[in-house]
Design a protein around this motif. Structure first.
Motif, PDB file in Angstrom:
ATOM      1  N   THR A 102       0.814  -1.216   0.000  1.00 29.91           N
ATOM      2  CA  THR A 102       0.000   0.000   0.000  1.00 29.91           C
ATOM      3  C   THR A 102       0.849   1.267   0.000  1.00 29.91           C
ATOM      4  O   THR A 102       0.459   2.272  -0.592  1.00 29.91           O
ATOM      5  N   ARG A 103       2.028   1.229   0.636  1.00 28.48           N
ATOM      6  CA  ARG A 103       2.898   2.413   0.640  1.00 28.48           C
ATOM      7  C   ARG A 103       3.449   2.682  -0.750  1.00 28.48           C
ATOM      8  O   ARG A 103       3.549   3.834  -1.187  1.00 28.48           O
ATOM      9  N   GLY A 104       3.790   1.617  -1.481  1.00 30.43           N
ATOM     10  CA  GLY A 104       4.261   1.781  -2.852  1.00 30.43           C
ATOM     11  C   GLY A 104       3.170   2.322  -3.750  1.00 30.43           C
ATOM     12  O   GLY A 104       3.405   3.204  -4.582  1.00 30.43           O
ATOM     13  N   LEU A 105       1.959   1.796  -3.579  1.00 26.47           N
ATOM     14  CA  LEU A 105       0.833   2.283  -4.374  1.00 26.47           C
ATOM     15  C   LEU A 105       0.556   3.759  -4.087  1.00 26.47           C
ATOM     16  O   LEU A 105       0.274   4.542  -5.003  1.00 26.47           O
ATOM     17  N   ALA A 106       0.646   4.161  -2.822  1.00 28.13           N
ATOM     18  CA  ALA A 106       0.427   5.565  -2.462  1.00 28.13           C
ATOM     19  C   ALA A 106       1.469   6.462  -3.125  1.00 28.13           C
ATOM     20  O   ALA A 106       1.143   7.543  -3.624  1.00 28.13           O
ATOM     21  N   CYS A 107       2.712   6.009  -3.157  1.00 26.17           N
ATOM     22  CA  CYS A 107       3.780   6.780  -3.797  1.00 26.17           C
ATOM     23  C   CYS A 107       3.522   6.915  -5.302  1.00 26.17           C
ATOM     24  O   CYS A 107       3.681   7.996  -5.875  1.00 26.17           O
ATOM     25  N   LEU A 108       3.111   5.831  -5.938  1.00 26.03           N
ATOM     26  CA  LEU A 108       2.810   5.876  -7.369  1.00 26.03           C
ATOM     27  C   LEU A 108       1.664   6.854  -7.649  1.00 26.03           C
ATOM     28  O   LEU A 108       1.741   7.669  -8.571  1.00 26.03           O
ATOM     29  N   ARG A 109       0.603   6.774  -6.837  1.00 29.78           N
ATOM     30  CA  ARG A 109      -0.539   7.685  -7.029  1.00 29.78           C
ATOM     31  C   ARG A 109      -0.113   9.137  -6.858  1.00 29.78           C
ATOM     32  O   ARG A 109      -0.537  10.012  -7.609  1.00 29.78           O
ATOM     33  N   LYS A 110       0.744   9.385  -5.873  1.00 35.36           N
ATOM     34  CA  LYS A 110       1.231  10.748  -5.612  1.00 35.36           C
ATOM     35  C   LYS A 110       1.911  11.334  -6.856  1.00 35.36           C
ATOM     36  O   LYS A 110       1.853  12.524  -7.107  1.00 35.36           O
ATOM     37  N   HIS A 111       2.540  10.470  -7.647  1.00 34.30           N
ATOM     38  CA  HIS A 111       3.255  10.908  -8.849  1.00 34.30           C
ATOM     39  C   HIS A 111       2.467  10.626 -10.125  1.00 34.30           C
ATOM     40  O   HIS A 111       3.032  10.619 -11.215  1.00 34.30           O
ATOM     41  N   ALA A 112       1.160  10.389  -9.975  1.00 37.25           N
ATOM     42  CA  ALA A 112       0.249  10.163 -11.104  1.00 37.25           C
ATOM     43  C   ALA A 112       0.690   9.008 -11.996  1.00 37.25           C
ATOM     44  O   ALA A 112       0.591   9.066 -13.212  1.00 37.25           O
ATOM     45  N   ILE A 113       1.194   7.940 -11.370  1.00 40.66           N
ATOM     46  CA  ILE A 113       1.605   6.746 -12.106  1.00 40.66           C
ATOM     47  C   ILE A 113       0.599   5.644 -11.820  1.00 40.66           C
ATOM     48  O   ILE A 113       0.389   5.266 -10.669  1.00 40.66           O
ATOM     49  N   GLU A 114      -0.038   5.159 -12.874  1.00 42.70           N
ATOM     50  CA  GLU A 114      -0.996   4.072 -12.733  1.00 42.70           C
ATOM     51  C   GLU A 114      -0.273   2.745 -12.888  1.00 42.70           C
ATOM     52  O   GLU A 114       0.703   2.647 -13.618  1.00 42.70           O
ATOM     53  N   THR A 115      -0.762   1.733 -12.199  1.00 42.88           N
ATOM     54  CA  THR A 115      -0.162   0.405 -12.331  1.00 42.88           C
ATOM     55  C   THR A 115      -1.217  -0.672 -12.180  1.00 42.88           C
ATOM     56  O   THR A 115      -2.182  -0.502 -11.447  1.00 42.88           O
ATOM     57  N   SER A 116      -1.025  -1.739 -12.908  1.00 41.80           N
ATOM     58  CA  SER A 116      -1.823  -2.943 -12.714  1.00 41.80           C
ATOM     59  C   SER A 116      -0.869  -4.082 -12.341  1.00 41.80           C
ATOM     60  O   SER A 116      -1.191  -5.250 -12.454  1.00 41.80           O
ATOM     61  N   HIS A 117       0.335  -3.702 -11.903  1.00 45.66           N
ATOM     62  CA  HIS A 117       1.402  -4.665 -11.609  1.00 45.66           C
ATOM     63  C   HIS A 117       1.000  -5.630 -10.504  1.00 45.66           C
ATOM     64  O   HIS A 117       0.364  -5.258  -9.528  1.00 45.66           O
ATOM     65  N   ARG A 118       1.404  -6.846 -10.679  1.00 40.33           N
ATOM     66  CA  ARG A 118       1.268  -7.898  -9.661  1.00 40.33           C
ATOM     67  C   ARG A 118       2.650  -8.470  -9.421  1.00 40.33           C
ATOM     68  O   ARG A 118       3.487  -8.513 -10.331  1.00 40.33           O
ATOM     69  N   ALA A 119       2.885  -8.928  -8.206  1.00 38.07           N
ATOM     70  CA  ALA A 119       4.191  -9.486  -7.863  1.00 38.07           C
ATOM     71  C   ALA A 119       4.536 -10.639  -8.785  1.00 38.07           C
ATOM     72  O   ALA A 119       3.681 -11.452  -9.136  1.00 38.07           O
ATOM     73  N   ARG A 120       5.796 -10.676  -9.187  1.00 41.74           N
ATOM     74  CA  ARG A 120       6.289 -11.773 -10.015  1.00 41.74           C
ATOM     75  C   ARG A 120       7.710 -12.076  -9.585  1.00 41.74           C
ATOM     76  O   ARG A 120       8.348 -11.305  -8.882  1.00 41.74           O
ATOM     77  N   GLN A 121       8.206 -13.207 -10.025  1.00 42.11           N
ATOM     78  CA  GLN A 121       9.568 -13.615  -9.713  1.00 42.11           C
ATOM     79  C   GLN A 121      10.470 -13.301 -10.899  1.00 42.11           C
ATOM     80  O   GLN A 121      10.037 -13.338 -12.059  1.00 42.11           O
ATOM     81  N   VAL A 122      11.722 -12.962 -10.616  1.00 41.91           N
ATOM     82  CA  VAL A 122      12.705 -12.689 -11.661  1.00 41.91           C
ATOM     83  C   VAL A 122      12.830 -13.911 -12.564  1.00 41.91           C
ATOM     84  O   VAL A 122      12.862 -15.048 -12.094  1.00 41.91           O
ATOM     85  N   THR A 123      12.893 -13.661 -13.870  1.00 41.35           N
ATOM     86  CA  THR A 123      13.043 -14.750 -14.844  1.00 41.35           C
ATOM     87  C   THR A 123      14.378 -14.605 -15.573  1.00 41.35           C
ATOM     88  O   THR A 123      15.006 -13.545 -15.550  1.00 41.35           O
ATOM     89  N   LYS A 124      14.781 -15.665 -16.244  1.00 45.25           N
ATOM     90  CA  LYS A 124      16.000 -15.605 -17.059  1.00 45.25           C
ATOM     91  C   LYS A 124      15.867 -14.544 -18.145  1.00 45.25           C
ATOM     92  O   LYS A 124      16.840 -13.875 -18.489  1.00 45.25           O
ATOM     93  N   GLU A 125      14.669 -14.361 -18.665  1.00 49.04           N
ATOM     94  CA  GLU A 125      14.444 -13.365 -19.715  1.00 49.04           C
ATOM     95  C   GLU A 125      14.737 -11.952 -19.226  1.00 49.04           C
ATOM     96  O   GLU A 125      15.146 -11.099 -20.002  1.00 49.04           O
ATOM     97  N   ASP A 126      14.527 -11.705 -17.937  1.00 47.15           N
ATOM     98  CA  ASP A 126      14.808 -10.375 -17.389  1.00 47.15           C
ATOM     99  C   ASP A 126      16.267  -9.979 -17.612  1.00 47.15           C
ATOM    100  O   ASP A 126      16.570  -8.811 -17.847  1.00 47.15           O
ATOM    101  N   PHE A 127      17.155 -10.950 -17.552  1.00 47.00           N
ATOM    102  CA  PHE A 127      18.584 -10.662 -17.722  1.00 47.00           C
ATOM    103  C   PHE A 127      18.917 -10.315 -19.170  1.00 47.00           C
ATOM    104  O   PHE A 127      19.974  -9.750 -19.448  1.00 47.00           O
TER     105      PHE A 127
END
Length: 132
Positions: free
Chosen positions: A57-82
């Protein structure tokens, strides 16, 4: 497919794509909610504990404060990320160790794995997990 674009300067940030690009996307039935921005930023964990959860909720509040919308859900790092990111920044030595090990399992990784705190002007290299 993931279609994306990002600027190298701040001049067009917040503007929709050029009308020709919009027409092409529409012609090919490609959904478009894009506005120009300078960075593509993502977040992922080294473990699988919270996969699918909403951000704190603190991260979401920070994003809203800066007018950044997100539909992000937690995920795990993948090999593709590298391969897809230039930098993977982490908070502490444990994350650094986990990510460095995962990077070694990828052939020719593109991403540099570093501590986010190494960019802190106050030299606080380790960022304590705010969850605790």
């Amino acid at each position: 497919w993931r279609i994306d674009s990002a600027a190298t300067s701040t001049y067009e940030i917040g503007n929709p794509p050029d009308h020709r690009g919009q027409a092409c996307m529409k012609k090919h039935d490609v959904p478009m909610r894009h506005v120009a921005r300078q960075w593509v930023i993502d977040s992922a964990a080294t473990s699988d504990w919270n996969i699918g959860s909403e951000p704190d909720t603190r991260g979401l509040a920070c994003l809203r404060k800066h007018a950044i919308e997100t539909s992000h859900r937690a995920r795990q790092v993948t090999k593709e990320d590298f391969m897809n990111f230039e930098y993977i920044l982490c908070m502490d030595e444990s994350n650094l160790s986990d990510l460095t090990r995962k990077a070694k399992s990828v052939k020719d990784p593109r991403a540099k794995v570093e501590l986010l705190g190494s960019y802190d002007p106050q030299k606080q290299r380790i960022i304590k997990d705010p969850y605790y």
